[in-house]
Design an enzyme around this catalytic site. Structure first.
Site, PDB file in Angstrom:
ATOM      1  N   MET A  75      11.117  23.740  -2.319  1.00  0.00           N
ATOM      2  CA  MET A  75      10.236  22.749  -2.916  1.00  0.00           C
ATOM      3  C   MET A  75      10.997  21.778  -3.806  1.00  0.00           C
ATOM      4  O   MET A  75      10.731  20.565  -3.789  1.00  0.00           O
ATOM      5  CB  MET A  75       9.134  23.435  -3.733  1.00  0.00           C
ATOM      6  N   ARG A  94     -10.589   0.342  15.132  1.00  0.00           N
ATOM      7  CA  ARG A  94     -10.847   1.063  13.882  1.00  0.00           C
ATOM      8  C   ARG A  94     -11.981   0.400  13.113  1.00  0.00           C
ATOM      9  O   ARG A  94     -13.082   0.942  13.009  1.00  0.00           O
ATOM     10  CB  ARG A  94      -9.585   1.109  13.010  1.00  0.00           C
ATOM     11  N   LYS A 131       0.845  -1.197   0.000  1.00  0.00           N
ATOM     12  CA  LYS A 131       0.000   0.000   0.000  1.00  0.00           C
ATOM     13  C   LYS A 131       0.885   1.252   0.000  1.00  0.00           C
ATOM     14  O   LYS A 131       2.084   1.179   0.281  1.00  0.00           O
ATOM     15  CB  LYS A 131      -0.922  -0.001   1.220  1.00  0.00           C
ATOM     16  N   TYR A 157      15.556  30.602   1.466  1.00  0.00           N
ATOM     17  CA  TYR A 157      14.449  31.411   1.968  1.00  0.00           C
ATOM     18  C   TYR A 157      14.680  31.797   3.423  1.00  0.00           C
ATOM     19  O   TYR A 157      15.098  30.972   4.238  1.00  0.00           O
ATOM     20  CB  TYR A 157      13.131  30.643   1.852  1.00  0.00           C
TER      21      TYR A 157
END
Length: 365
Positions: free
Chosen positions: A298, A128, A34, A246
């Site tokens: 990024m 759950r 998954k 930054y």
């Protein structure tokens, strides 16, 4: 190919697979792929797990299963989690083994008029999803009325097999009650990675390791299977007092060599590891550790070098170990989370290269 890529080592994957299997008495293994195989690439990792002998694969969503089917994987695929009734048609279309936790989903599947093999999930303490263990007799009775549903497997999930022995034993006892109701002949499974290591005697028909396959837990003999590599897009010498990135969170102290590597938080590097993470390269086959300086952007990071390097120099941005500043596990420690999180955030835009015996055997992206 982009000058940044994820390299996945199938030899390490095989090591982890065999170690986990041995801890559970060589029972079968359901390969959990998954979340894009925890960031490592579900299609190629899934194919390799099947080559290693896995009983089948397990995913969390029908879209994940669809990707595997489109890639030509015809093996068993277990859809984990509680099936929503609206997913019933997709389950049949993709030939999946759904996890059933509610009668509503069972009835939706049965109403389609086609035979479907299912696994029942029982909630033994996780809280759950799953039928309650005390409901087992009623669940068995209900399923006897469904003409199109064949119960193949029955399972539950440990909540804290890492640390809470008493709670885990209570879960095992609850699951045994379910087994007593249904009896022999079913494919029972219970153990995740922690359960496999700490309660492997309850491996039953199969174990379901996830994070352990990818080697991202220390002190267990596991091997991380991936490293993130990048070549610099620029190397430059800067004078003292030059602010970098930054907000200018790093200032050069003297004349410093700075390399820019073309990976950033869009590729999965946590933004919070600025001025703490490191990368490595290997001049003359000796490791050289370099600090990441300034903000994680990024798409780029900047690192401080001891001297100039060429643009063909390869840096390990993620090291295949448990280094506290350069591994996926280390990033998790630096940001107060678990190694699952930085792993699954490794971006799909990163090309992935797969090696066996040091030779590339597959590539994606």
């Amino acid at each position: 190919m982009r000058p940044a890529w994820l390299e996945v080592n199938f030899d390490a994957l095989a090591h982890n697979y065999n170690l986990l299997r041995s801890r559970a008495g060589n029972t079968q293994v359901i390969g959990v792929v998954k979340a894009n195989a925890y960031g490592h690439g579900a299609v190629e990792v899934g194919k390799e797990l099947l080559r290693l002998g896995a009983w089948g694969l397990a995913v969390a969503t029908t879209d994940e299963a669809r990707e595997l089917r489109r890639a030509g994987i015809v093996a068993r695929i277990l859809l984990m989690g509680s099936l929503h009734p609206q997913q019933a048609r997709e389950v049949v279309e993709l030939d999946l083994i759904p996890s059933i936790s509610t009668l509503e989903s069972a009835e939706a599947l049965n109403a389609l008029g086609k035979p479907v093999t299912v696994h029942l999930e029982f909630d033994t303490g996780m809280g759950r999803v799953g039928f309650q263990p005390e409901e087992a007799p009623q669940v068995k009775e209900h399923f006897a009325r469904y003409d199109n549903l064949l119960i193949q497997g029955i399972y539950s999930h440990f909540a804290d097999a890492e640390e809470d022995v008493l709670w885990t034993k209570e879960q095992i006892a609850s699951f045994k009650q379910v087994q007593q109701v249904f009896g022999p002949g079913y494919f029972y499974h219970l153990c995740n990675t922690a359960g496999t290591f700490n309660f492997g005697e309850y491996g039953l028909s199969a174990v379901r390791p996830g994070i352990g396959l990818y080697g991202l837990l220390p002190h267990l003999g596991l091997k991380p299977i991936a490293r993130l590599l990048a070549k610099p897009t620029q190397v430059k010498e800067l004078p003292p007092g030059r602010r970098i990135g930054y907000s200018g969170l790093y200032t050069t102290q003297g004349r410093e060599w700075i390399a820019t590597l073309p990976v950033g938080y869009a590729d999965g590097i946590p933004r919070l590891v600025f001025n703490r993470a490191t990368v490595r390269y290997y001049p003359d086959d000796q490791p050289c550790t370099c600090p990441v300086v300034g903000r994680i952007s990024m798409d780029q990071i900047t690192v401080k070098l001891p001297g100039p390097v060429g643009l063909e120099q390869v840096f390990e941005v993620v090291t295949p170990d448990f280094d506290p500043t350069s591994s996926l596990w280390g990033w998790a420690e630096l940001t107060g989370t678990v190694s699952y999180e930085p792993a699954v955030r490794l971006a799909a835009r990163l090309p992935r290269v797969y090696l066996r015996d040091g030779v590339e055997v597959a590539r994606a992206g």
